[in-house]
Write a protein that holds these residues in place. Structure first.
Motif, mmCIF file in Angstrom:
data_model
loop_
_atom_site.group_PDB
_atom_site.id
_atom_site.type_symbol
_atom_site.label_atom_id
_atom_site.label_comp_id
_atom_site.label_asym_id
_atom_site.label_seq_id
_atom_site.Cartn_x
_atom_site.Cartn_y
_atom_site.Cartn_z
ATOM 1 N N LYS A 157 0.737 -1.594 0.241
ATOM 2 C CA LYS A 157 0.190 0.004 -0.399
ATOM 3 C C LYS A 157 0.484 1.354 0.021
ATOM 4 N N LYS A 158 2.019 1.146 1.339
ATOM 5 C CA LYS A 158 2.777 2.550 1.297
ATOM 6 C C LYS A 158 3.657 2.451 -0.103
ATOM 7 N N GLY A 159 3.967 1.740 -0.989
ATOM 8 C CA GLY A 159 4.672 1.260 -2.309
ATOM 9 C C GLY A 159 3.273 2.032 -3.595
ATOM 10 N N THR A 160 2.636 1.702 -3.888
ATOM 11 C CA THR A 160 1.017 2.000 -4.699
ATOM 12 C C THR A 160 1.462 3.661 -4.672
ATOM 13 N N ALA A 161 1.245 3.725 -3.145
ATOM 14 C CA ALA A 161 1.046 5.541 -2.654
ATOM 15 C C ALA A 161 2.645 6.190 -3.707
ATOM 16 N N VAL A 162 3.480 5.639 -3.653
ATOM 17 C CA VAL A 162 4.833 6.534 -4.727
ATOM 18 C C VAL A 162 4.245 6.446 -6.240
ATOM 19 N N LEU A 163 3.695 5.382 -6.747
ATOM 20 C CA LEU A 163 3.552 4.621 -7.928
ATOM 21 C C LEU A 163 2.266 5.511 -8.380
ATOM 22 N N GLU A 164 0.980 5.339 -8.024
ATOM 23 C CA GLU A 164 -0.455 5.742 -8.499
ATOM 24 C C GLU A 164 -0.072 7.252 -8.824
ATOM 25 N N PRO A 165 0.122 7.952 -8.395
ATOM 26 C CA PRO A 165 0.493 9.709 -9.353
ATOM 27 C C PRO A 165 1.186 9.471 -10.715
ATOM 28 N N HIS A 166 1.826 8.139 -10.439
ATOM 29 C CA HIS A 166 2.360 8.275 -12.234
ATOM 30 C C HIS A 166 2.225 7.807 -13.066
ATOM 31 N N GLY A 167 0.833 6.813 -12.313
ATOM 32 C CA GLY A 167 0.216 6.023 -13.352
ATOM 33 C C GLY A 167 1.324 4.496 -13.744
ATOM 34 N N ILE A 168 2.252 4.392 -12.521
ATOM 35 C CA ILE A 168 2.937 3.283 -12.872
ATOM 36 C C ILE A 168 2.914 2.024 -12.030
ATOM 37 N N VAL A 169 2.448 0.640 -12.770
ATOM 38 C CA VAL A 169 1.924 -0.300 -11.855
ATOM 39 C C VAL A 169 3.356 -1.338 -11.788
ATOM 40 N N MET A 170 2.800 -1.720 -9.927
ATOM 41 C CA MET A 170 3.751 -3.028 -9.597
ATOM 42 C C MET A 170 2.660 -4.162 -9.708
#
Length: 306
Positions: free
Chosen positions: A170-183
């Motif tokens: 969840k903490k990682g997606t908070a970093v990626l999501e604003p840039h439209g990047i998917v882990m």
């Protein structure tokens, strides 16, 4: 034998050998040129796959792959390349109209990325690695990064470990999501210490995280080794699949070299409407140029489901 007949016989034999060589060369050329039409699905090549035809430079390999009909790449080690190398690869892809598949999240090994432990320092490193991934993704115009949660923490109950992984992601997606990047979370079969092993396990994590930046990397080589039942399992978790990878088993080489019926699987994925990259995360069964030509042929055969 008279000299005249000997010369005629020799000339005929030489012409036959020459003709045979020319036919063989033309056949090889034809097999390459015929491969230039794009495939039905978007298979992504990796560095080294066509080095015998194109040399060691990945950019030249990409150009060769394009000429054979491939329209995508993936590069697990992209984050370790220099920024200049990354830009050169990105420029080549843009010029050719090719897609970039996954690269592996930078800076963390399996044991150093043991998210199941819930330890604060490991979570902080994970968040920092997500921030690094954003910078790499920007340079190469990529939206997909492979994440492996690492090993089990054998001292903790499995439910607690799962909770720890969910909170870290969840903490990682908070970093990626604003840039439209998917882990994309990858279940693996490499050793029994790995926390994430099956697609259904990844599915439950993705549902709990509840972010468009957390999806499953469905690597069919690992699914086959861990449990088999590739198509039914795929159907169960398909709404959380963000990326596919392939490799036949045993051997982890191109389709047709093992037990997996990739022609049926590709037909199924195509029918489901998948338009993304399918990573060719496997080796070449054969050596040299002949092995590379055999790989191209194998993909044409497996992709001929229309």
């Amino acid at each position: 034998m008279k000299r005249r007949k000997f010369v005629q016989s020799w000339a005929f034999a030489g012409a036959s050998l020459l003709t045979g060589s020319m036919l063989k060369a033309r056949a090889a050329e034809t097999s390459l040129s015929a491969a230039g039409k794009p495939f039905n699905l978007n298979y992504g090549v990796h560095d080294g796959m066509f080095k015998n035809h194109a040399g060691d430079d990945f950019v030249e390999q990409i150009k060769f792959a394009y000429d054979q009909g491939f329209r995508a790449i993936e590069d697990n080690g992209m984050a370790s390349r220099t920024s200049d190398q990354q830009k050169k690869i990105a420029d080549t892809l843009a010029k050719l109209g090719m897609a970039m598949g996954v690269f592996v999240q930078p800076g963390l090994s399996n044991d150093g990325n043991m998210l199941a432990s819930g330890k604060a320092d490991i979570v902080e490193k994970f968040i920092a690695s997500c921030q690094q991934a954003v910078e790499v993704a920007k340079r190469i115009n990529s939206k997909l990064v492979t994440v492996v949660p690492g090993d089990f923490d054998r001292k903790l109950p499995i439910g607690v470990q799962t909770g720890n992984v969910i909170e870290a992601i969840k903490k990682g997606t908070a970093v990626l999501e604003p840039h439209g990047i998917v882990m994309v979370l990858e279940p693996l079969s490499d050793n029994p210490d790995l926390f994430l092993r099956t697609p259904d396990q990844a599915y439950s994590i993705c549902k709990a995280v509840g972010s468009p930046s957390c999806k499953i990397l469905y690597d069919m080589y690992h699914v086959q080794r861990n449990q088999g039942n590739i198509i039914p399992t795929l159907n169960l978790v398909i709404d959380e699949i963000g990326y596919y990878q392939i490799g036949d088993n045993p051997g982890r080489n191109e389709p047709g070299t093992g037990e997996v019926n990739y022609k049926n699987i590709f037909k199924h994925i195509y029918a489901k409407g998948y338009k993304g990259v399918i990573g060719m995360e496997h080796g070449n069964a054969g050596k040299g140029k002949e092995g590379e030509l055999a790989l191209i042929k194998a993909y044409h055969e497996a992709d001929s489901f229309m």
